[in-house]
Design a protein around this motif. Structure first.
Motif, PDB file in Angstrom:
ATOM      1  N   MET A   1     -33.305  40.668  28.592  1.00 47.80           N
ATOM      2  CA  MET A   1     -32.671  39.407  28.200  1.00 47.80           C
ATOM      3  C   MET A   1     -31.417  39.207  29.048  1.00 47.80           C
ATOM      4  SD  MET A   1     -34.295  38.192  25.263  1.00 47.80           S
ATOM      5  CE  MET A   1     -33.039  37.243  24.486  1.00 47.80           C
ATOM      6  N   THR A   2     -31.268  38.013  29.553  1.00 46.45           N
ATOM      7  CA  THR A   2     -30.089  37.733  30.361  1.00 46.45           C
ATOM      8  C   THR A   2     -29.156  36.748  29.662  1.00 46.45           C
ATOM      9  OG1 THR A   2     -31.401  36.132  31.571  1.00 46.45           O
ATOM     10  CG2 THR A   2     -31.104  38.292  32.598  1.00 46.45           C
ATOM     11  N   ASP A   3     -29.022  36.947  28.352  1.00 48.90           N
ATOM     12  CA  ASP A   3     -28.023  36.198  27.612  1.00 48.90           C
ATOM     13  C   ASP A   3     -27.189  37.165  26.790  1.00 48.90           C
ATOM     14  OD1 ASP A   3     -30.088  36.768  25.817  1.00 48.90           O
ATOM     15  OD2 ASP A   3     -29.778  34.952  24.667  1.00 48.90           O
ATOM     16  N   LEU A   4     -26.043  36.687  26.336  1.00 44.96           N
ATOM     17  CA  LEU A   4     -25.076  37.510  25.627  1.00 44.96           C
ATOM     18  C   LEU A   4     -24.692  36.805  24.338  1.00 44.96           C
ATOM     19  CD1 LEU A   4     -22.909  39.796  25.484  1.00 44.96           C
ATOM     20  CD2 LEU A   4     -21.463  38.335  26.912  1.00 44.96           C
ATOM     21  N   THR A   5     -24.754  37.527  23.224  1.00 45.06           N
ATOM     22  CA  THR A   5     -24.310  36.986  21.940  1.00 45.06           C
ATOM     23  C   THR A   5     -23.331  37.971  21.315  1.00 45.06           C
ATOM     24  OG1 THR A   5     -26.407  35.825  21.591  1.00 45.06           O
ATOM     25  CG2 THR A   5     -25.021  36.187  19.654  1.00 45.06           C
ATOM     26  N   ILE A   6     -22.188  37.444  20.894  1.00 43.21           N
ATOM     27  CA  ILE A   6     -21.170  38.241  20.206  1.00 43.21           C
ATOM     28  C   ILE A   6     -20.786  37.468  18.954  1.00 43.21           C
ATOM     29  CG2 ILE A   6     -18.835  39.201  20.309  1.00 43.21           C
ATOM     30  CD1 ILE A   6     -19.154  39.277  23.394  1.00 43.21           C
ATOM     31  N   THR A   7     -20.802  38.144  17.812  1.00 47.73           N
ATOM     32  CA  THR A   7     -20.405  37.524  16.551  1.00 47.73           C
ATOM     33  C   THR A   7     -19.182  38.261  16.012  1.00 47.73           C
ATOM     34  OG1 THR A   7     -22.694  36.905  16.101  1.00 47.73           O
ATOM     35  CG2 THR A   7     -21.179  36.898  14.229  1.00 47.73           C
ATOM     36  N   ARG A   8     -18.182  37.494  15.596  1.00 50.26           N
ATOM     37  CA  ARG A   8     -16.958  38.079  15.035  1.00 50.26           C
ATOM     38  C   ARG A   8     -16.562  37.311  13.793  1.00 50.26           C
ATOM     39  NH1 ARG A   8     -13.064  41.084  18.970  1.00 50.26           N
ATOM     40  NH2 ARG A   8     -11.872  41.257  17.066  1.00 50.26           N
ATOM     41  N   LEU A   9     -16.022  38.049  12.822  1.00 50.25           N
ATOM     42  CA  LEU A   9     -15.429  37.430  11.642  1.00 50.25           C
ATOM     43  C   LEU A   9     -13.935  37.355  11.892  1.00 50.25           C
ATOM     44  CD1 LEU A   9     -15.797  36.261   8.823  1.00 50.25           C
ATOM     45  CD2 LEU A   9     -15.467  38.569   7.907  1.00 50.25           C
ATOM     46  N   LEU A  10     -13.390  36.158  11.862  1.00 48.20           N
ATOM     47  CA  LEU A  10     -11.979  35.932  12.159  1.00 48.20           C
ATOM     48  C   LEU A  10     -11.243  35.528  10.887  1.00 48.20           C
ATOM     49  CD1 LEU A  10     -12.657  33.900  15.404  1.00 48.20           C
ATOM     50  CD2 LEU A  10     -11.818  36.271  15.278  1.00 48.20           C
ATOM     51  N   ASP A  11     -10.092  36.119  10.667  1.00 45.97           N
ATOM     52  CA  ASP A  11      -9.309  35.870   9.457  1.00 45.97           C
ATOM     53  C   ASP A  11      -8.408  34.655   9.659  1.00 45.97           C
ATOM     54  OD1 ASP A  11      -8.262  36.111   6.948  1.00 45.97           O
ATOM     55  OD2 ASP A  11      -7.015  37.861   7.391  1.00 45.97           O
TER      56      ASP A  11
ATOM     57  N   HIS B   1      -3.990  36.465  18.057  1.00 48.19           N
ATOM     58  CA  HIS B   1      -3.346  35.156  18.169  1.00 48.19           C
ATOM     59  C   HIS B   1      -3.554  34.349  16.884  1.00 48.19           C
ATOM     60  CE1 HIS B   1      -1.772  31.599  20.220  1.00 48.19           C
ATOM     61  NE2 HIS B   1      -2.819  30.934  19.766  1.00 48.19           N
ATOM     62  N   LEU B   2      -4.762  34.377  16.351  1.00 48.64           N
ATOM     63  CA  LEU B   2      -5.047  33.662  15.110  1.00 48.64           C
ATOM     64  C   LEU B   2      -4.246  34.220  13.948  1.00 48.64           C
ATOM     65  CD1 LEU B   2      -8.894  33.278  15.491  1.00 48.64           C
ATOM     66  CD2 LEU B   2      -7.238  31.394  15.364  1.00 48.64           C
ATOM     67  N   THR B   3      -4.145  35.538  13.870  1.00 52.55           N
ATOM     68  CA  THR B   3      -3.371  36.173  12.792  1.00 52.55           C
ATOM     69  C   THR B   3      -1.917  35.727  12.843  1.00 52.55           C
ATOM     70  OG1 THR B   3      -4.831  38.091  12.737  1.00 52.55           O
ATOM     71  CG2 THR B   3      -2.623  38.391  11.836  1.00 52.55           C
ATOM     72  N   GLU B   4      -1.369  35.685  14.033  1.00 56.36           N
ATOM     73  CA  GLU B   4       0.019  35.250  14.214  1.00 56.36           C
ATOM     74  C   GLU B   4       0.208  33.808  13.758  1.00 56.36           C
ATOM     75  OE1 GLU B   4       2.699  34.079  18.060  1.00 56.36           O
ATOM     76  OE2 GLU B   4       1.548  35.945  18.184  1.00 56.36           O
ATOM     77  N   HIS B   5      -0.719  32.925  14.117  1.00 57.86           N
ATOM     78  CA  HIS B   5      -0.566  31.512  13.788  1.00 57.86           C
ATOM     79  C   HIS B   5      -1.015  31.160  12.378  1.00 57.86           C
ATOM     80  CE1 HIS B   5       1.071  30.097  17.527  1.00 57.86           C
ATOM     81  NE2 HIS B   5       0.339  31.050  18.082  1.00 57.86           N
TER      82      HIS B   5
END
Length: 150
Positions: A1-11, A139-143
């Motif tokens: 597979m030549t695609d990339l998927t990344i999943t993150r839970l952001l607070d 950055h999100l945590t700070e803001h």
């Protein structure tokens, strides 16, 4: 597979996550892996509009650019992405899709990038994006913590 998927839970709320993906002042604070800073970041946030950024580790400058294909605040962003070569032309274009889902005030971010020319090229992006998303989370945590969401 030549695609990339990344999943993150952001607070952070989805609206703030979308804003930090689309506002050049925010993007400049987190775009690029650890050890890199943004030297330039421009965004024309309309479908068909262009974006361009330069990141540097103090020795090397890396330019990337693309075009926005789909903008659906605050849930979806689709844009092309290519590194710019020193000779002035754009390298291989990929398509990035960022999907944001609200999970009780937090945001699940699904990042998808395709199509890479080789598996090795795809793999070379994994560490960089993971590092970049670590900076995004900080950055999100700070803001989010200051309550302003700005």
């Amino acid at each position: 597979m030549t695609d990339l998927t990344i999943t993150r839970l952001l607070d952070a709320p989805r609206e703030l996550v979308f804003r930090v993906w689309t506002d050049p002042d925010h993007l400049a604070q987190w775009w690029g892996p650890a050890g890199f800073t943004s030297k330039s970041c421009t965004v024309n946030l309309i479908e068909g509009g262009k974006w361009r950024t330069c990141i540097s580790d103090g020795e090397t400058e890396l330019w990337a650019s693309g075009v926005y294909h789909e903008i659906v605040p605050p849930e979806r962003l689709v844009f092309s992405f290519a590194w710019e070569e020193p000779e002035g032309f754009r390298g291989h274009d990929t398509l990035v899709t960022v999907a944001l889902s609200d999970l009780d005030g937090k945001t699940e971010m699904s990042f998808h990038q395709a199509i890479f020319e080789t598996v090795a090229e795809r793999d070379s992006h994994i560490e960089g994006w993971q590092s970049c998303f670590g900076r995004l989370a900080a950055h999100l945590t700070e803001h989010a913590a200051d309550g302003s969401g700005r």
